[in-house]
Design a protein around this motif. Structure first.
Motif, PDB file in Angstrom:
ATOM      1  N   TYR A 147       4.759  18.178   4.755  1.00  0.00           N
ATOM      2  CA  TYR A 147       6.118  17.783   4.294  1.00  0.00           C
ATOM      3  C   TYR A 147       7.215  18.611   5.103  1.00  0.00           C
ATOM      4  O   TYR A 147       8.153  18.079   5.655  1.00  0.00           O
ATOM      5  N   GLU A 160       8.380   9.513   4.381  1.00  0.00           N
ATOM      6  CA  GLU A 160       7.494  10.367   3.900  1.00  0.00           C
ATOM      7  C   GLU A 160       6.134   9.689   3.489  1.00  0.00           C
ATOM      8  O   GLU A 160       5.104   9.815   3.939  1.00  0.00           O
ATOM      9  N   ARG A 161       6.818   8.497   2.460  1.00  0.00           N
ATOM     10  CA  ARG A 161       5.443   7.842   2.144  1.00  0.00           C
ATOM     11  C   ARG A 161       4.602   7.178   3.574  1.00  0.00           C
ATOM     12  O   ARG A 161       3.158   7.147   3.217  1.00  0.00           O
ATOM     13  N   ARG A 162       5.479   6.433   4.235  1.00  0.00           N
ATOM     14  CA  ARG A 162       4.592   5.769   5.598  1.00  0.00           C
ATOM     15  C   ARG A 162       3.882   6.703   6.388  1.00  0.00           C
ATOM     16  O   ARG A 162       3.078   6.200   7.088  1.00  0.00           O
ATOM     17  N   VAL A 213       7.389   2.238  -1.694  1.00  0.00           N
ATOM     18  CA  VAL A 213       8.266   3.128  -2.678  1.00  0.00           C
ATOM     19  C   VAL A 213       9.104   2.372  -3.519  1.00  0.00           C
ATOM     20  O   VAL A 213      10.146   1.555  -2.956  1.00  0.00           O
ATOM     21  N   GLY A 241       1.322   9.094   3.542  1.00  0.00           N
ATOM     22  CA  GLY A 241       0.667   8.370   2.300  1.00  0.00           C
ATOM     23  C   GLY A 241       1.022   8.829   1.055  1.00  0.00           C
ATOM     24  O   GLY A 241       2.293   9.568   0.877  1.00  0.00           O
ATOM     25  N   HIS A 242      -0.025   8.705   0.051  1.00  0.00           N
ATOM     26  CA  HIS A 242       0.394   9.319  -1.038  1.00  0.00           C
ATOM     27  C   HIS A 242       0.076  10.825  -1.618  1.00  0.00           C
ATOM     28  O   HIS A 242       0.228  11.254  -2.626  1.00  0.00           O
ATOM     29  N   GLY A 243      -0.597  11.425  -0.275  1.00  0.00           N
ATOM     30  CA  GLY A 243      -0.739  12.882  -0.468  1.00  0.00           C
ATOM     31  C   GLY A 243       0.106  13.682   0.479  1.00  0.00           C
ATOM     32  O   GLY A 243       1.297  13.413   0.403  1.00  0.00           O
ATOM     33  N   ASN A 253       5.845  -7.058  -4.154  1.00  0.00           N
ATOM     34  CA  ASN A 253       5.308  -6.043  -5.077  1.00  0.00           C
ATOM     35  C   ASN A 253       5.345  -6.583  -6.459  1.00  0.00           C
ATOM     36  O   ASN A 253       4.415  -6.447  -7.410  1.00  0.00           O
ATOM     37  N   GLU A 266       0.603  -1.131   0.268  1.00  0.00           N
ATOM     38  CA  GLU A 266      -0.061  -0.115   0.142  1.00  0.00           C
ATOM     39  C   GLU A 266       0.783   1.252   0.031  1.00  0.00           C
ATOM     40  O   GLU A 266       0.400   2.400  -0.692  1.00  0.00           O
ATOM     41  N   LEU A 267       1.890   1.429   0.748  1.00  0.00           N
ATOM     42  CA  LEU A 267       2.728   2.438   0.978  1.00  0.00           C
ATOM     43  C   LEU A 267       4.180   2.166   0.183  1.00  0.00           C
ATOM     44  O   LEU A 267       5.195   2.760   0.667  1.00  0.00           O
TER      45      LEU A 267
END
Length: 796
Positions: free
Chosen positions: A342, A329-331, A179, A334-336, A213, A176-177
């Protein structure tokens, strides 16, 4: 105040010329002024220099018996017991009885390195602990906790089960998260085409996440899939007739370096050339027929196995490191995530030291763990401290890697950090040989191939752009090397002798930097238990006839004594060595003590240092420690402790008689004013910011800072035999050899000589006589002496 002791004290004796003519034979030092200058020898013999007319003659010295003395056999204080005579000790100073040039360079470099190591050790209390093992306590216990090394602990395997299905939550955690690393698309294409992908990377780099993945996407492109499964016995796929247990599935198998799983797999695969090729072909055919895919994850061992027979039938892909900050950052976001979010996250990472921790340990696993703490509003600073704790990293690493190859390179890097790769690798080969049974042929060791897998805490730094040189071996955390040494010394009980023997061999290495760093490493070992180190190896080294071993003991004691917990014990030991008897062995111990206080210890505690020097020097009629004490004083001066040294020489020579201590102190002073400054490895300025001039004695370049003290000491030295002869040589060298290299020095010498000349006694007469001699010398007239003579005359 100073005064002449004998009626002839204003005249140099012929003994100086006889003694110094021999000094030019020693290649470690330049010949003395008398040996270089035949006109000086005539003057010392009482002959007036030639003049154009009788009126130009100055005050001449009385004639002396100029018959050369018969050379006497020299007593080697290093080898023979009993007191050393005054004559032998003074001759040893003149002829270079101290360390040779290379040895002095080693002492300065080792001292500079010891300073840096001690600074690192004292900068963080965690450097003194491994888990809950207090290196200065007698009890040993360990605490567990968060650490970066090692693989995820595997749960119990159900009996007889070779395949485990990954549940939806586990797959979601990976996907899901996610990279994607660089060249992820190429790996996916290769898996889709070949059905088998060998994915290699360092432990903790996210190999399993990438594998899951890839499998999920490959199955999705086929339009059907039954999920991902773990193969618990990867070697089973190489057996004849193997088929995937579940069709249209993705399989992932972990073959970690050094594990029985990868060893069994490699053994089955490499049993024969044709056999290996046939095995891979059968595996690929079985997977294709079942609509399945297989990803094998591992490190260097799997990479080597896959490159063997039949390896061209499968796809191989080295995993590129992923940016750990991108993982966080991703975890976390998320994707937003907005720009402000940030910015706030980055500020948190910098404020808590997390950004630094991830630079030191950039594995994706560490980024994921920190992200989980941030998402749970946990104590990020505490998690960072635990992640950065070198003792936790070292404990985890040694639990995972026990093979001699890995241990040998880790210890070699810990001792020789900052050295070139080839130097470290050679040392690792030597240590590995000591840790293993003898082999008939040289082993095929390739440390560099395994660094990215086994030694993630090490990096190879190439020269800067446009530079040339070997890559340097460095740890990502500056404290790691010292903790590795402490761990190995304290906990690898069966290998302690081998490590010590190897370290001692490094002390005779041709590379001076290797020898210096090995000396510092010995001090790191001594920090854990100084009492044990003193009796195990330090005393033997300190009393050895080998200078590198004595220097190593001195440096090690400097490092060991740099901590408050051990300082008093080290100072007590140095005083004990300094007060020894007249045996050659005890003199060597005293010399090592003098050498030790001239380094790191003396810089931080100069008063204690000069007290040790006095204990070593004050031995009545035994003069054997004079060279070592004189060198100790020089090193203290070069460490920026000039005032403490000069005050000591003033105090020791205060009686101003011919007692041994007075002559010894003044001899050490003259020796100090004669030694040119050698620029150390680190800075070249003292605590006052007064720049030293390489190749010029520090006491000349610092003359304006210590004029009163130097004036008194020069007056005492020039007024007394036998120190007077070497003092005149030193003064002549100051005028002709060094003053021109240090701007303003000749004027400073003039001020000094005027101050000496104004003292009661025959100082002015003596200085006028010698300056005139040097200025009027036909073969080598001294312009500096001529100028100083005029200065002296104007001061009347």
């Amino acid at each position: 105040m100073s005064e002449d002791i004998s009626p002839d004290s204003s005249r140099a004796g012929a003994r100086a010329a006889e003694r110094r003519e021999e000094s030019g034979r020693d290649g470690s030092r330049e010949p003395s002024r008398a040996a270089r200058d035949p006109r000086r020898k005539k003057a010392d013999a009482g002959e007036a220099p030639g003049r154009d007319s009788e009126d130009e003659k100055g005050p001449s010295e009385p004639k002396r018996d100029d018959r050369p003395a018969e050379p006497e056999p020299r007593t080697d204080a290093e080898q023979h017991d009993g007191p050393v005579s005054e004559k032998d000790a003074l001759r040893s100073l003149v002829e270079g009885g101290g360390p040779a040039d290379a040895e002095r360079t080693e002492a300065l470099r080792a001292g500079a390195l010891a300073d840096e190591i001690a600074r690192r050790l004292n900068s963080d209390a965690s450097a003194t602990r491994i888990g809950t093992l207090a290196l200065f306590n007698e009890t040993v216990s360990f605490g567990g906790g968060f650490h970066a090394g090692g693989a995820r602990a595997a749960g119990p395997r159900p009996g007889g089960v070779s395949v485990l299905t990954m549940d939806a939550a586990e797959i979601a955690d990976h996907t899901e998260l996610f990279v994607a690393p660089e060249n992820y698309g190429e790996a996916l294409d290769a898996l889709s085409e070949r059905r088998v992908l060998v994915l290699t990377g360092a432990p903790g780099s996210g190999r399993e996440a990438v594998a899951v993945n890839l499998l999920e996407e490959a199955l999705a492109m086929d339009g059907e899939g039954e999920g991902c499964r773990r193969l618990l016995t990867p070697a089973a796929v190489l057996e004849t007739g193997w088929e995937p247990p579940v069709k249209h599935s993705g399989y992932v198998a972990a073959l970690d370096d050094g594990s029985p799983v990868v060893e069994k797999f490699a053994s089955a695969l490499l049993s024969g050339h044709s056999h290996g090729t046939a095995q891979w072909a059968a595996v690929v055919a079985g997977l294709r027929a079942s609509g399945c895919y297989l990803v094998l994850t591992g490190g260097h061992d799997l990479e080597v196995a896959a490159a063997g027979p039949g390896g061209d039938q499968v796809a191989r892909h080295p995993l590129a490191p992923v940016d750990p900050l991108a993982v966080v950052e991703r975890r976390v976001l998320g994707h937003g995530g907005s720009p402000d979010a940030y910015a706030d996250l980055h500020a948190l990472l910098e404020r808590t030291g997390a950004a630094t921790a991830l630079r030191e340990q950039p594995a994706a696993r560490n980024a994921a763990r920190l992200a989980s703490v941030i998402r749970a509003d946990g104590d990020v600073a505490a998690a960072v401290a635990q992640l950065r704790d070198p003792s936790e990293q070292v404990r985890g690493w040694f639990n995972r890697y026990r093979a001699p190859d890995a241990v040998a390179f880790a210890l070699a890097a810990a001792v020789l950090e900052e050295c070139g790769y080839l130097t470290v690798a050679d040392a690792a080969v030597q240590l590995r040989a000591a840790l293993t049974e003898p082999e008939l042929a040289p082993p095929d060791l390739r440390f560099g191939d395994r660094l990215g897998y086994e030694q993630q805490w090490i990096r190879l730094d190439a020269p800067a752009a446009g530079g040339f040189g070997a890559p340097r071996v460095r740890f990502r955390n500056v404290l790691l090397g010292q903790v590795i040494l402490a761990y190995a010394w304290n906990l690898l009980d069966g290998r302690r002798d081998a490590v010590l023997d190897w370290l001692r061999r490094l002390l005779s290495h041709r590379d001076l930097e290797v020898r210096a760093r090995a000396s510092v490493a010995a001090g790191v070992l001594a920090l854990a238990d100084p009492h044990y180190a003193v009796h195990r190896f330090l005393t033997a080294w300190a009393g050895s006839t080998s200078w590198p071993l004595r220097q190593a003991a001195a440096t090690a004691l400097g490092v060991a004594g740099s901590r408050p917990e051990t300082a008093e014990a080290v100072w007590e030991l140095l005083h004990q060595w300094a007060r020894g008897d007249a045996s050659a062995y005890q003199r060597r111990l005293a010399g090592t003590a003098a050498n030790a206080v001239g380094g790191l210890l003396g810089r931080t505690a100069p008063d204690k240092a000069v007290a040790v020097l006095r204990s070593a020097l004050d031995r009545e009629d035994d003069w054997g420690t004079l060279p070592s004490v004189a060198w100790g004083g020089v090193h203290l001066v070069h460490q920026g402790q000039t005032r403490a040294v000069l005050d000591a020489y003033l105090e020791w020579s205060e009686p101003q008689d011919l007692s041994p201590m007075v002559v010894k102190a003044l001899s050490a002073f003259v020796f100090a004013v004669s030694q040119p400054y050698r620029e150390p490895v680190l800075d070249s300025a003292d605590e006052h910011g007064h720049a030293r001039v390489p190749g010029v004695p520090v006491l000349l370049s610092e003359l304006p800072l210590h004029r009163d003290r130097l004036t008194e000491l020069w007056a005492r030295a020039l007024a007394r035999k036998p120190v007077q002869d070497s003092a005149l040589d030193a003064l002549h060298d100051w005028i002709d050899d060094y003053a021109g290299k240090s701007p303003g020095s000749l004027d400073a010498i003039g001020t000094l000589l005027v101050a000496v000349a104004r003292r009661p006694g025959r100082h002015r007469e003596r200085l006028t006589w010698w300056l005139e001699r040097w200025a009027r010398d036909r073969e080598n007239p001294s312009a500096g002496a001529e100028r100083l003579l005029r200065t002296l005359e104007r001061s009347r």
